[in-house]
Structures are given as structure tokens and as C-alpha cells.
Design an enzyme around this catalytic site. Structure first.
Site, PDB file in Angstrom:
ATOM      1  N   HIS A 161      14.947  50.698  11.344  1.00 27.60           N
ATOM      2  CA  HIS A 161      13.816  50.314  12.271  1.00 27.60           C
ATOM      3  C   HIS A 161      14.331  49.938  13.589  1.00 27.60           C
ATOM      4  O   HIS A 161      13.997  49.974  14.505  1.00 27.60           O
ATOM      5  CB  HIS A 161      12.834  49.341  11.734  1.00 27.60           C
ATOM      6  CG  HIS A 161      13.023  48.669  10.173  1.00 27.60           C
ATOM      7  ND1 HIS A 161      11.649  49.038  10.002  1.00 27.60           N
ATOM      8  CD2 HIS A 161      13.980  48.528   8.919  1.00 27.60           C
ATOM      9  CE1 HIS A 161      11.757  49.073   8.147  1.00 27.60           C
ATOM     10  NE2 HIS A 161      12.708  48.564   7.914  1.00 27.60           N
ATOM     11  N   SER A 288      16.940  64.967  39.051  1.00 30.16           N
ATOM     12  CA  SER A 288      16.207  64.510  39.328  1.00 30.16           C
ATOM     13  C   SER A 288      15.333  64.711  40.344  1.00 30.16           C
ATOM     14  O   SER A 288      16.750  64.597  41.646  1.00 30.16           O
ATOM     15  CB  SER A 288      15.901  62.568  39.414  1.00 30.16           C
ATOM     16  OG  SER A 288      14.647  62.166  39.763  1.00 30.16           O
ATOM     17  N   LYS A 294      19.396  59.505  39.272  1.00 22.02           N
ATOM     18  CA  LYS A 294      19.023  59.833  37.895  1.00 22.02           C
ATOM     19  C   LYS A 294      20.328  61.665  37.373  1.00 22.02           C
ATOM     20  O   LYS A 294      20.880  61.955  38.140  1.00 22.02           O
ATOM     21  CB  LYS A 294      17.662  60.835  37.129  1.00 22.02           C
ATOM     22  CG  LYS A 294      16.708  59.759  37.443  1.00 22.02           C
ATOM     23  CD  LYS A 294      17.436  58.368  36.245  1.00 22.02           C
ATOM     24  CE  LYS A 294      16.478  59.138  35.471  1.00 22.02           C
ATOM     25  NZ  LYS A 294      15.078  58.611  35.398  1.00 22.02           N
ATOM     26  N   GLU A 301      16.433  66.479  25.295  1.00 24.61           N
ATOM     27  CA  GLU A 301      15.046  66.363  25.053  1.00 24.61           C
ATOM     28  C   GLU A 301      14.104  67.847  24.414  1.00 24.61           C
ATOM     29  O   GLU A 301      12.961  67.460  24.228  1.00 24.61           O
ATOM     30  CB  GLU A 301      14.215  66.011  26.910  1.00 24.61           C
ATOM     31  CG  GLU A 301      15.007  64.473  26.892  1.00 24.61           C
ATOM     32  CD  GLU A 301      14.982  64.076  28.472  1.00 24.61           C
ATOM     33  OE1 GLU A 301      13.390  64.315  28.439  1.00 24.61           O
ATOM     34  OE2 GLU A 301      15.435  63.586  28.953  1.00 24.61           O
TER      35      GLU A 301
END
Ligand code: ARG
Length: 493
Positions: A161, A288, A294, A301
Site C-alpha cells: 500500500h 527543466s 530540476k 517516466e
């Protein structure tokens, strides 16, 4: 696109007018099925040898055809071959050009249809790409085994979980990925075997009246079983309509994609500042355009994103095949783009995952892992097991430890460091059977008291010990992990 207003050279005999330019543009597949050229040429050479064997071609004709096909293959390799979309597909492009150079090639399509030809090409293609993907899978497995080996002594929380559950070694986590991939490997091996059956000789739908030798072609192309016996499709109608290997290949890719996506998700979490368990290298991360600080795990991803595409390809093929009457229907030309895409993207995802995780700069961050796994709550179940060993029924033990956990959380004290007074208060509450302990028997209460006497119960929170007592098959104990590492190292060479 240049359109030739000429009659279709292979099937044009029945027609008075050429296809409309729009129809030609609509129906061509050479723009993508040219990827099948090496398989098409291998198939044609084997077919020509068979035709010579049964006396339909002379030896000289067969040799001229084979030499012409080799020359075309070389031109395709150099980018010098002129593909012509008005010739529809890879099969007709190659045959047409060959026939202009080698007159005997007008006999090549004897006892053959594009329907069994395309089935053959794709079976050869599947054998090839299954081998390539299997190599990619094995390479990633090796990277993961190496990471597991390096992280044998790093403990991390395992999660259910997405909540801290129980401690494991990072190696056990990486080896879980290896197990997943080993099942993918088996799936690709199964698709390869399924594809390894020769459809040639099925013709358009009902075979041929000519005296061909199907077993000869099958042997030539390596469609044989483990005893070297030819493997032939058993029904000409099924052979030209069947797209099961397409579905199974796309399924194997989709499942591999799901596995890679789940790995990617773990790595994205581990790479976040909140977890900080792993460092991903600059080479596989991106910045970024606006936020200078970043460093994003885009490799992971994209793997997660591309897995959606692999599922889409499977769905496309299932839907494509579902309503088709036997046998071949032109709809089936749409079967190739999703397959080519699934192969390319699955192979890329496997190689990118291996590239990122196998990079020299990729490493676990031991301090971050140690801080997370130092949480005593991860060993609450071990404390319940300790009570069980003193004779407390597990359900009762669960309740007792739950009460201790609540106290630890409320007071902000680690479970194993709760003061003696807290323990004494709890054991007297149990002896008095006050809520929520009203169902405890006298024996239960006595067993709890005994289990929580002294400091023995506090030893449960020794992390190294907690791992070392998990040594049954499949568990994360160091000796079990060691065994599994040795197993995989031997398997993967
Ligand atoms: N380009 C076609 C395909 O990929 C080859 C088979 C064509 N067969 C036919 N009967 N038109 O499906």
C-alpha cells in the site's frame, strides 16, 4: 508520392484501369513492410530451391534468381533500392525488380501467394525479434543481478500500500524484478516456438495443384523440431488466416511493458527527495527549461508511458482479428505496424532500463536507506511472532503489539524503546481483561506477560538478526538471497 498510371503488374491482367492514385496511396504497405525484406528474400530463395528440386525451375534459373535476390538485399542494405509505392508491398516490389533483371523470376511465384508469403515472412520475423528481445531481457537481468550483488548488505523497507511494511535487503527487491523478467523471457521463447512452423505451400487459401515439397522448404528455413523434423502448418486455411503469434508477441511485449513500468515507478519513487534511496545518473535524467534545480527521472517516466502504448498495440491486434471471416482479409495488412512498434519500443525500454540502472554512476544511497529502515514499526510483525513463540495465539499477539504501536506512535518513541512503565501498564491491563483485551484467557495474559518480561523482546529490533532469521525458500534472508544470486549468475552466464 509519384503515382504511376500503369496497370498493376502482378494482378493487373483482369483490370481495364489502374488503381486511383488515392486508392494506391491508401492500400500501399511498402512504406512499413519493407522492414520484412530480409525475411522475404530468405523465403523466396528457399522457395526457389524447392521449385528447382521438384523440377519447376532449372538449376541455372534457380541460381540466377538467388543471385538476383542477393543483389537486391545488398542494395536495400545500402539504401540504394528504389521502393515503389504503386507496387503495394515489399513482396511485389522485390519480385518486380527481380523480374526486370532475371527473366526466370517470372516463375518464382509458382505455387505461392502473398497470403502464405506474408505469413512466412512474419514467422521468420518473430523468430528473429524474439531472439533479439530475449537478449535484451537477459542483459537487463544481468544488470539487476549485479545491482543486487552490490546491495546485498543494504536493508530497505519493503512496502505494501506504499506504506512501510517489513524490512528486506535491496538485493531481494532487485531480484524480484529478475524473477518478473524471467517469466517474460519464457513468454518470448514460447512465441518463438509457436512461430517456428512453416506455412509456405498453403498458397492463397487451398494450397496448390503443383507437385511441391513443403518439408523441403521448411528444412531450408530451419522450421524444424528438436529432432530436425520439419514443422508444417496443418491446415492451409488456418495458416493464411492465423494471427495468434502476433497476439502472443504483442501480449508478451505488453506484459514486459507492465513489468518495466512497475520497476520504473519504484525507481521514480526511490529517486525522489522524499525517499532518496537511489542516485540516477545525469546521462539518463533531464532538466527543466524553467526550474534550474530540476533533475527528472525521464528515462523511467518514458518507460512507464510507453507501456501504455504496448497495451494499445495488443488491443489493436485483438480488435483487428476478432470479426474476420476465414481466411485472409486485407484488414490483416494493418497487423504489422503495431507489431513493429511493440518490438522497437519493448527493446528500447529494456535497453534504456539496463542503461540507466547499469550506469557506472547509478548507486543506492546507504544513509537514506538506513534512515528509512531504522523505523522499528517495520518489525512490529516480528514482535508479534516473538509473542507467538511464548504461546500467545497470533490474533491476540497482533492486538497486543497493535496497542504498543499506538503508544509508540502517540509518544513519538521507537517501538523497541518504549519505557518499562508502558509495558507494565499494558500487561496489567491485559491481566485485568479491560477493553480491548476482554477476550484474552488467563493463559493468554500469562503468556503475554512472560514474552514481555525483561529485555529479550527488545532484541527483535536488531535489523541484521531480523533478516537473518528469514531463511526459508524465497525469503529475504542473506543466505537465501545469496543462493538466488548464485542461481541467476549461473543461469545468465
Ligand atoms: N501487403 C499484404 C499484407 O500485408 C500482403 C498480402 C496481400 N494479399 C492479398 N491477397 N492482397 O497483408
Amino acid at each position: 508520392m509519384a503515382q504511376k498510371e500503369t496497370k498493376q503488374a502482378t494482378w493487373g491482367g483482369r483490370f481495364r484501369a489502374p488503381p486511383a492514385p488515392l486508392m494506391a496511396e491508401f492500400s500501399e504497405s511498402v512504406s512499413f513492410d519493407k522492414a520484412l525484406a530480409p525475411y522475404d528474400i530468405a523465403g523466396s530463395k528457399a522457395h526457389a530451391r524447392m521449385l528447382a528440386e521438384v523440377g519447376i525451375l532449372t538449376k541455372a534459373e534457380c541460381d540466377a534468381i538467388a543471385a538476383g535476390l542477393d543483389a537486391i538485399l545488398a542494395e536495400i542494405g545500402q539504401g540504394a533500392f528504389m521502393w515503389d509505392e504503386s507496387l503495394e508491398d515489399v513482396h511485389m516490389n522485390i519480385e518486380q525488380v527481380l523480374t526486370t533483371r532475371v527473366p526466370a523470376a517470372a516463375k518464382l511465384h509458382t505455387a505461392r501467394s502473398r497470403n502464405d508469403q506474408v505469413a512466412l515472412d512474419m514467422r521468420l520475423y518473430f523468430r528473429d525479434v524474439c531472439d533479439k528481445i530475449s537478449a535484451d531481457v537477459k542483459n537487463l537481468m544481468r544488470v539487476l543481478v549485479a545491482l543486487a550483488e552490490k546491495s546485498r548488505f543494504i536493508a530497505i523497507p519493503g512496502y505494501t500500500h506504499l506504506q512501510r511494511a517489513q524490512p528486506v535487503s535491496a538485493a531481494h527487491h532487485f531480484l524480484a524484478f529478475v524473477e518478473m523478467l524471467s517469466r517474460d523471457l519464457a513468454r518470448f521463447e514460447a512465441v518463438r516456438s509457436e512461430a517456428n512452423v512453416c506455412p509456405l505451400g498453403s498458397g492463397a487459401i487451398a494450397g496448390t495443384t503443383l507437385a511441391i515439397d513443403r518439408a523441403f522448404v521448411a528444412r531450408e528455413l530451419g522450421f524444424v523440431d528438436e529432432n530436425g523434423e520439419p514443422r508444417l502448418t496443418e491446415n492451409s486455411m488456418d495458416a493464411v488466416a492465423d494471427r495468434d503469434a502476433f497476439l502472443d508477441f504483442a501480449h508478451a511485449c505488453a506484459v514486459t511493458g507492465v513489468h518495466l513500468s512497475r520497476m520504473a515507478e519504484d525507481m521514480i519513487l526511490w529517486n525522489s527527495s522524499e525517499f532518496g534511496f537511489i542516485y540516477l545518473p545525469d546521462a539518463y535524467t533531464t532538466g527543466s527549461s524553467m526550474m534550474p534545480q530540476k533533475k527528472n527521472p525521464d528515462c523511467m517516466e518514458l518507460i512507464r508511458g510507453k507501456s501504455a502504448r504496448l497495451q494499445g498495440n495488443l488491443h489493436t491486434l485483438l480488435t483487428l482479428a476478432k470479426g474476420l471471416p476465414l481466411t485472409y482479409n486485407r484488414d490483416l495488412q494493418e497487423d504489422k505496424p503495431p507489431i513493429f512498434d511493440s518490438f522497437r519500443q519493448t527493446s528500447l525500454c529494456l535497453r534504456v532500463m539496463a542503461g540507466a540502472l547499469g550506469h557506472k554512476d547509478t548507486h543506492l544511497v546507504p544513509e537514506k536507506c538506513a534512515a528509512a529502515v531504522a523505523d522499528h514499526l517495520l518489525l512490529a510483525t516480528d514482535l508479534a511472532d516473538h509473542l507467538v513463540r511464548s504461546g500467545v495465539p497470533f490474533r491476540r499477539a497482533h492486538h497486543v503489539v497493535g496497542a504498543l504501536v499506538a503508544r509508540a506512535v502517540e509518544s513519538g518513541i521507537q517501538l523497541g524503546l518504549l519505557p518499562e512503565a508502558e509495558i507494565a501498564a499494558l500487561t496489567s491491563a491485559i491481566s485485568a481483561r479491560v477493553e480491548p483485551f476482554q477476550h484474552f484467557s488467563e493463559a493468554d495474559a500469562a503468556a503475554v506477560k512472560k514474552a514481555l518480561e525483561g529485555d529479550a523482546w527488545r532484541k527483535v529490533f536488531d535489523l541484521a538478526k531480523a533478516l537473518s532469521v528469514r531463511e526459508k525458500p524465497g525469503m529475504p534472508g542473506p543466505r537465501e538471497v545469496e543462493k538466488r544470486l548464485a542461481h541467476w549468475k549461473e543461469q545468465l552466464g
